[in-house]
Design a protein around this motif. Sequence first.
Motif, PDB file in Angstrom:
ATOM      1  N   LEU A 282       0.830  -1.214   0.000  1.00  0.00           N
ATOM      2  CA  LEU A 282       0.000   0.000   0.000  1.00  0.00           C
ATOM      3  C   LEU A 282       0.864   1.263   0.000  1.00  0.00           C
ATOM      4  N   LEU A 283       2.035   1.215   0.616  1.00  0.00           N
ATOM      5  CA  LEU A 283       2.942   2.364   0.538  1.00  0.00           C
ATOM      6  C   LEU A 283       3.379   2.578  -0.910  1.00  0.00           C
ATOM      7  N   ASN A 284       3.614   1.476  -1.626  1.00  0.00           N
ATOM      8  CA  ASN A 284       3.930   1.624  -3.052  1.00  0.00           C
ATOM      9  C   ASN A 284       2.744   2.222  -3.796  1.00  0.00           C
ATOM     10  N   LEU A 285       1.545   1.757  -3.438  1.00  0.00           N
ATOM     11  CA  LEU A 285       0.324   2.338  -4.026  1.00  0.00           C
ATOM     12  C   LEU A 285       0.288   3.855  -3.809  1.00  0.00           C
ATOM     13  N   CYS A 286       0.574   4.265  -2.581  1.00  0.00           N
ATOM     14  CA  CYS A 286       0.531   5.706  -2.268  1.00  0.00           C
ATOM     15  C   CYS A 286       1.583   6.487  -3.058  1.00  0.00           C
ATOM     16  N   SER A 287       2.635   5.815  -3.472  1.00  0.00           N
ATOM     17  CA  SER A 287       3.703   6.504  -4.212  1.00  0.00           C
ATOM     18  C   SER A 287       3.365   6.661  -5.692  1.00  0.00           C
ATOM     19  N   GLN A 288       2.342   5.957  -6.164  1.00  0.00           N
ATOM     20  CA  GLN A 288       1.985   5.984  -7.582  1.00  0.00           C
ATOM     21  C   GLN A 288       1.050   7.165  -7.851  1.00  0.00           C
TER      22      GLN A 288
ATOM     23  N   ARG B  53      -1.525  -2.852  -7.199  1.00  0.00           N
ATOM     24  CA  ARG B  53      -1.092  -3.099  -5.812  1.00  0.00           C
ATOM     25  C   ARG B  53      -2.242  -3.657  -4.978  1.00  0.00           C
ATOM     26  N   ILE B  54      -3.465  -3.136  -5.199  1.00  0.00           N
ATOM     27  CA  ILE B  54      -4.623  -3.688  -4.480  1.00  0.00           C
ATOM     28  C   ILE B  54      -4.811  -5.153  -4.849  1.00  0.00           C
ATOM     29  N   LYS B  55      -4.667  -5.433  -6.134  1.00  0.00           N
ATOM     30  CA  LYS B  55      -4.791  -6.843  -6.558  1.00  0.00           C
ATOM     31  C   LYS B  55      -3.693  -7.697  -5.923  1.00  0.00           C
ATOM     32  N   ASP B  56      -2.499  -7.135  -5.793  1.00  0.00           N
ATOM     33  CA  ASP B  56      -1.407  -7.864  -5.131  1.00  0.00           C
ATOM     34  C   ASP B  56      -1.781  -8.183  -3.681  1.00  0.00           C
ATOM     35  N   VAL B  57      -2.333  -7.186  -2.988  1.00  0.00           N
ATOM     36  CA  VAL B  57      -2.747  -7.402  -1.594  1.00  0.00           C
ATOM     37  C   VAL B  57      -3.790  -8.514  -1.524  1.00  0.00           C
ATOM     38  N   GLN B  58      -4.770  -8.427  -2.420  1.00  0.00           N
ATOM     39  CA  GLN B  58      -5.835  -9.435  -2.397  1.00  0.00           C
ATOM     40  C   GLN B  58      -5.292 -10.823  -2.724  1.00  0.00           C
TER      41      GLN B  58
END
Lengths: 387, 387
Positions: free
Chosen positions: B266-272, B281-286
């Motif tokens: 999610l930190l990577n998500l926030c950096s995008q 990234r959400i799909k990666d988490v899931q």
Amino acid sequence: MRQYRIFNQEDAVAYAREAAQLGPELVLQGAEIGDGNLNQVFKVCQPGQVTGWIVKQALPYIRCIGDSWPLTRDRARIEAEILLQHGQCCPEFTVAVLHHDASLSAMLLEDLSELQVWRQALLNGEHFADAPVQLGEYLAQVHVHSSDFRLDYQAQQAARIQFANPELMSISEAVYFVDPFCDHERNNVAAGIRNDAELLWADQALKVRVAKLKHDFRCKGQALLHGDLHTGSVMVGAGKLKVIDAEFGGYGPMGFDVGVLIANLLLNLCSQNSPPPQRQRIKDVQAFWQSFHAQFFLLASQTADPALAEPDYITVFLRQVWQDALGYAGCEMIRRTLGVAHVADIDNIADPEQKIASQRHALALGRALIMHAEQLDDAELEKIALG
Amino acid sequence: MRQYRIFNQEDAVAYAREAAQLGPELVLQGAEIGDGNLNQVFKVCQPGQVTGWIVKQALPYIRCIGDSWPLTRDRARIEAEILLQHGQCCPEFTVAVLHHDASLSAMLLEDLSELQVWRQALLNGEHFADAPVQLGEYLAQVHVHSSDFRLDYQAQQAARIQFANPELMSISEAVYFVDPFCDHERNNVAAGIRNDAELLWADQALKVRVAKLKHDFRCKGQALLHGDLHTGSVMVGAGKLKVIDAEFGGYGPMGFDVGVLIANLLLNLCSQNSPPPQRQRIKDVQAFWQSFHAQFFLLASQTADPALAEPDYITVFLRQVWQDALGYAGCEMIRRTLGVAHVADIDNIADPEQKIASQRHALALGRALIMHAEQLDDAELEKIALG
């Protein structure tokens, strides 16, 4: 280091004489007075004296079963260290350990002959109004002082290792959370409640909750528990109270100690056949919890850990301890009814029908505590306990 | 027992030669390649070869600070034993420890030069589709095998003592749960989000929840954690995945490892700054959580403990792990934004306004995860993460 030997009376007297530094000229006599399941207990005193010293010694097996069930003698060292630790936190209400010797698996304890076992007092219909309040204070002291409210990470980790007690706590795990919830050969199920037991063994929802309580018993290392805080581990009399017998202690969830005590008061309630003593037991439970809560809140508020100092956190934390406690109380009520070790409160009931009714009450109340732990406050507990 | 000395390149080569039994005739060269905060890391190989061996050695202090912050060298022994233990459960995804020497605080590891650090791959915009699924399998394996689903009371207690890691876990306790939630001198708060930080430090409801997460981190000893499972502790490439760097491991709540990994995605998500990589990234988490859940369920169902075998219990248990994970994910996101150690995903953003926006996003999302852990499933997570 001394060579371990199983004490006879003379050995117990010799150990007491040396440990208490009494000198060779003092005339002493010893007598085995143990009625427990695990150990030898001797009373050593001068002839004609009421009070002397207590010598407690662990055997390398379970006393009531014999050498077919070996059990670590190191439990004596662990128990002595737990009692000393609890005595540092709460000397007023913890039996004093005057000496202990790990190689002999023996300890010298203060003699509490002027007191009586609380369970026996309850059986006799005697009411010790201060006992629940005193026990609440005791338990708050020993729990807070071994918790993260007082110890930093490293000190608490060191305590977890010092007081690690896997052999005895694995016995607790089996007799609280496994045996009573299945048709185990160790169980002792009266014929009259066999049907109730079988219904309980088939109760999937109950077993899911018991699984969580079992998991938490092993994995929720919050405080240095007494580990066996039933009314037979409490001595009372003349305004005094002393907690004894901590050999099942170790790190675990605070709610376990709280719940075991509540359950034993409720088991006494189930053994009564008239409302006044039943109501008194509910009042005892409420007084115990309110005392624990108030003292815990006070002590926890003095934490040096800024992250835990929020007053709202302590309230939230104590609500969870209460919910845990109700679950553990339910397990204790069920295991004292179906499991290997019953309580005299119910087992001594002479009338067979009343005894069955009491056991059924204990099972139903135990199950309700486990199933409704999140919904019950200590006032609502009264409703479901009195039915 | 060898005398500890701080290795230079020649020492590292000599250690590798002996530990890998390479013989005196083989020409080897060594180079220090460590970029971590704590240890020395050498690569030892034959001249001209890409792959050789890795020598990791603990210093008696924190490398990036110096000898003013001493730190037990025993962490090298603990890390090696954790990696070996995890490698027994899950050899496919755990870096291989080829040799370790407690007195030298050194270990010989397989060289993973053909792989790259997952965080760096994410920074480069490379997508390793299998990595989340593989990590879910890895974590389920190492968690279940060290939990009560597999170990009896005594075996688990012995493991708790063997892997006790109080010095490093107390650092985690401080940097996750204390520093970022107050104006601590160790913090690293960018001027542009100072106001956001101050609002967060005054958020009593948040701090009550963080206190519980802190308590559970210390007291909820469910499994042998990796303890630092961010995307920089994962090597990926060509379908392979290896987890490294377990020096912060020890017994703790399973949700901590799960949450730290989720937070780093999610930190990577926030950096995008564009939706497609954010959605990925959400799909990666899931995918990570679903893989963990499925593998955990399968492994836990094979428990020999009848009290834990109820399928409904495992479902209830995993729901709690998920809720714990969201709370720990929130702490990781906040501490990587306000605390001493940031992540390159956000720190490397060149545009100052975008960087502040990313940090603010991380703080808000971290707070939301902590506050709403009970209400979020992995689909709802998408809504609040993408805003």
